[in-house]
Design an enzyme around this catalytic site. Structure first.
Site, PDB file in Angstrom:
ATOM      1  CG  HIS A 153      -1.665  -1.254   1.449  1.00  0.00           C
ATOM      2  ND1 HIS A 153      -2.894  -1.549   0.913  1.00  0.00           N
ATOM      3  CD2 HIS A 153      -1.296  -2.364   2.143  1.00  0.00           C
ATOM      4  CE1 HIS A 153      -3.265  -2.767   1.284  1.00  0.00           C
ATOM      5  NE2 HIS A 153      -2.308  -3.291   2.025  1.00  0.00           N
ATOM      6  CB  SER A 274      13.205  23.208 -14.768  1.00  0.00           C
ATOM      7  OG  SER A 274      12.429  24.395 -14.773  1.00  0.00           O
ATOM      8  CE  LYS A 280      11.798  19.839 -10.559  1.00  0.00           C
ATOM      9  NZ  LYS A 280      10.500  20.311 -11.031  1.00  0.00           N
ATOM     10  CG  ASN A 282      12.223  17.887 -14.121  1.00  0.00           C
ATOM     11  OD1 ASN A 282      12.142  17.882 -12.897  1.00  0.00           O
ATOM     12  ND2 ASN A 282      11.986  18.960 -14.858  1.00  0.00           N
ATOM     13  CD  GLU A 287       8.281  12.889 -15.465  1.00  0.00           C
ATOM     14  OE1 GLU A 287       7.294  13.517 -15.085  1.00  0.00           O
ATOM     15  OE2 GLU A 287       9.369  13.434 -15.739  1.00  0.00           O
ATOM     16  CE1 TYR A 314      -5.383  -7.851 -46.687  1.00  0.00           C
ATOM     17  CE2 TYR A 314      -6.943  -7.086 -48.350  1.00  0.00           C
ATOM     18  CZ  TYR A 314      -5.873  -6.848 -47.505  1.00  0.00           C
ATOM     19  OH  TYR A 314      -5.290  -5.609 -47.484  1.00  0.00           O
ATOM     20  CD  GLN A 319      -3.558  -0.741 -47.272  1.00  0.00           C
ATOM     21  OE1 GLN A 319      -3.312  -1.481 -48.204  1.00  0.00           O
ATOM     22  NE2 GLN A 319      -4.075   0.467 -47.441  1.00  0.00           N
TER      23      GLN A 319
HETATM   24  N1  ARG Z   1      -1.434  -3.278 -49.021  1.00  0.00           N
HETATM   25  C1  ARG Z   1      -2.239  -4.428 -48.708  1.00  0.00           C
HETATM   26  C2  ARG Z   1      -2.191  -4.671 -47.191  1.00  0.00           C
HETATM   27  O1  ARG Z   1      -1.338  -4.178 -46.541  1.00  0.00           O
HETATM   28  C3  ARG Z   1      -1.741  -5.639 -49.414  1.00  0.00           C
HETATM   29  C4  ARG Z   1      -2.802  -6.665 -49.687  1.00  0.00           C
HETATM   30  C5  ARG Z   1      -3.762  -6.176 -50.679  1.00  0.00           C
HETATM   31  N2  ARG Z   1      -4.643  -7.192 -51.139  1.00  0.00           N
HETATM   32  C6  ARG Z   1      -5.757  -6.883 -51.770  1.00  0.00           C
HETATM   33  N3  ARG Z   1      -6.528  -7.839 -52.126  1.00  0.00           N
HETATM   34  N4  ARG Z   1      -6.110  -5.663 -51.997  1.00  0.00           N
HETATM   35  O2  ARG Z   1      -3.045  -5.327 -46.639  1.00  0.00           O
END
Ligand code: ARG
Length: 457
Positions: A153, A274, A280, A282, A287, A314, A319
């Site tokens: 504590h 400072s 000072k 720091n 930090e 995907y 991205q």
């Molecule tokens: N620049 C894209 C990424 O970082 C690469 C993959 C793109 N693929 C696609 N089907 N558009 O994710």
């Protein structure tokens, strides 16, 4: 590269929102390595001629040399590092460049590149953390017998040794390193050859590309391989927990460096002054380590939220996986380096620490333990007797061992003069010799083990 089915080009906004080259150019080394592994395999499998494979591979080396010398050009029309490299390759070697993308997609390409990048980041974090552990172990060895107050504590609880306190951070960092190692083992499977999402009809050899890139094996499921970012999340979670540990250490050093504590003097090289208060000094580096931990955790949160609603396989949301990982990795590397310097080069005021350990009745538990051991009093009763002794000492404004034997005997007649030997801070830490305890000999044993583990002998 994909303009065939379009009557019109993308708008300026489309080009800007789509472009990842401003940040994913950081993947260029991984992109070249993965493309070279891919084209070598295409050549070996007879999917492209040996001659084209060699031309492409040499061309990739030339592109890499240009990137090394001049940096990666940032053309939004080329979207990302993959198309930037392929486009430059085609300028350098002509139509053969068009065969590189056979049996692959940017989806497996980016998953592969990014994994390779994260794997390197893991290895770098691990090396930095080993250095931090070495700094902790050096100081812990030098201060195995240095006495300071231990807190619960943030109230003085029992005396501990500084070496013991520092070795607590050694243990945290050991767990961080083991989390990074787990993440590395879990991620080390190659997505390359998963193609867009379903695999490919070409007779590729995924074992060969996996081996060439240092992976243990190819991934087992193409849909998972192109949509998995667990490896980046594992890295960010491990990085978050590590940043959290660094932040706790930073917080303690900030506290210890403040004048009322006065336990340490921070290295000039990692402090600032400072502009108004000339006296000072720091602890800005510490930090900022504390502050950076918040940002690293924010990066982990950002990627979790990006991923949580995505259907297979995907989606372009993915991205957005790279900026938080790149940011966290830079912040973590700096934080590790800063804390390594702070630990290695701070000067500990051992006299002040010892004096602080004597304040606050830190050896009250030792009196209670003595009553249990020497007078066979049940611990609860011993606790009560000791509490009365502390109350008396406090009312007189003196330490426990400054009470007279008479005064102590008035609390309980079974107390005798041997008790004073148990009430010093030295006796207190020496007594805590249970395995993993704060006794100097225990600390020395742990330090010796750590030195061996770190190859310091
Ligand atoms: N620049 C894209 C990424 O970082 C690469 C993959 C793109 N693929 C696609 N089907 N558009 O994710």
């Amino acid at each position: 590269m994909w303009g065939g089915r379009f009557a019109e080009g993308p708008s300026a906004i489309m080009r800007e929102i789509n472009a990842s080259i401003p940040f994913d150019k950081a993947l260029w080394r991984q992109d070249i390595a993965a493309s070279k592994a891919h084209v070598a395999m295409l050549g070996a499998q007879g999917i492209v001629s040996a001659e084209d494979a060699a031309t492409i591979s040499d061309g990739l080396d030339r592109v890499a040399a240009e990137y090394e010398a001049d940096g990666v050009p940032e053309d939004w029309d080329l979207e990302d590092i993959h198309m930037t490299t392929e486009s430059r390759l085609s300028e350098l070697i002509g139509p053969a460049a068009g065969r590189l993308h056979t049996a692959r997609s940017r989806n497996d390409q980016v998953a592969t590149d990014f994994k390779l990048w994260v794997r390197d980041a893991l290895d770098q974090a691990d090396a930095g953390l080993a250095d931090l552990q070495r700094a902790l172990v050096e100081q812990a060895g030098a201060h195995a017998g240095t006495i300071m107050p231990g807190f619960t504590h943030l109230q003085t609880a029992q005396p501990v040794t500084l070496g013991h306190h520092l070795m607590a951070y050694y243990e945290m960092i050991a767990r961080d390193r083991s989390r990074f190692a787990d993440a590395r083992a879990r991620m080390n499977f190659s997505p390359l050859g998963s193609a867009a999402l379903a695999g490919t009809g070409f007779p590729i050899d995924r074992e060969a590309t996996a081996r060439a890139l240092g992976f243990d094996a190819p991934t087992r499921n193409s849909l998972d391989a192109v949509s998995d970012r667990d490896f980046a999340l594992d890295y960010l979670m491990a990085a978050s927990q590590c940043a959290l540990h660094l932040s706790r250490l930073a917080e303690e050093m900030i506290l210890w460096a403040s004048q009322p504590f006065g336990f340490i003097r921070l290295p000039d090289a990692l402090s600032t002054g400072s502009s108004i208060m000339p006296q000072k000094k720091n602890p800005d580096a510490a930090e900022l380590v504390r502050g950076h931990a918040g940002r690293v955790i924010g990066c982990a949160t950002a990627l979790m939220i990006t991923m949580k609603g995505l259907p297979l396989a995907y989606s372009k949301d993915m991205q957005d996986d790279k900026p938080p990982v790149f940011e966290a990795s830079g912040l973590l590397a700096l934080s590790i380096a800063a804390m390594t310097g702070m630990v290695a080069d701070s000067a500990f005021d051992t006299a002040r620490m010892r004096h602080a350990a004597e304040l606050g009745y830190a050896t009250a538990t030792d009196l209670a333990d003595w009553l249990v051991r020497e007078a066979d009093i049940p611990f609860r009763e011993a606790h009560h007797i000791t509490g009365s002794a502390v109350r008396l000492a406090e009312s007189k404004g003196v330490a426990l061992d400054a009470l007279s034997l008479q005064e102590l005997k008035a609390m309980d007649d079974r107390i005798d003069e041997r008790v004073f030997a148990a009430l010093s801070v030295e006796a207190s830490v020496a007594a805590r010799a249970s395995y993993g305890g704060t006794a100097p000999d225990q600390v020395r044993a742990r330090v010796a083990e750590a030195r061996t583990a770190l190859g310091m002998e």
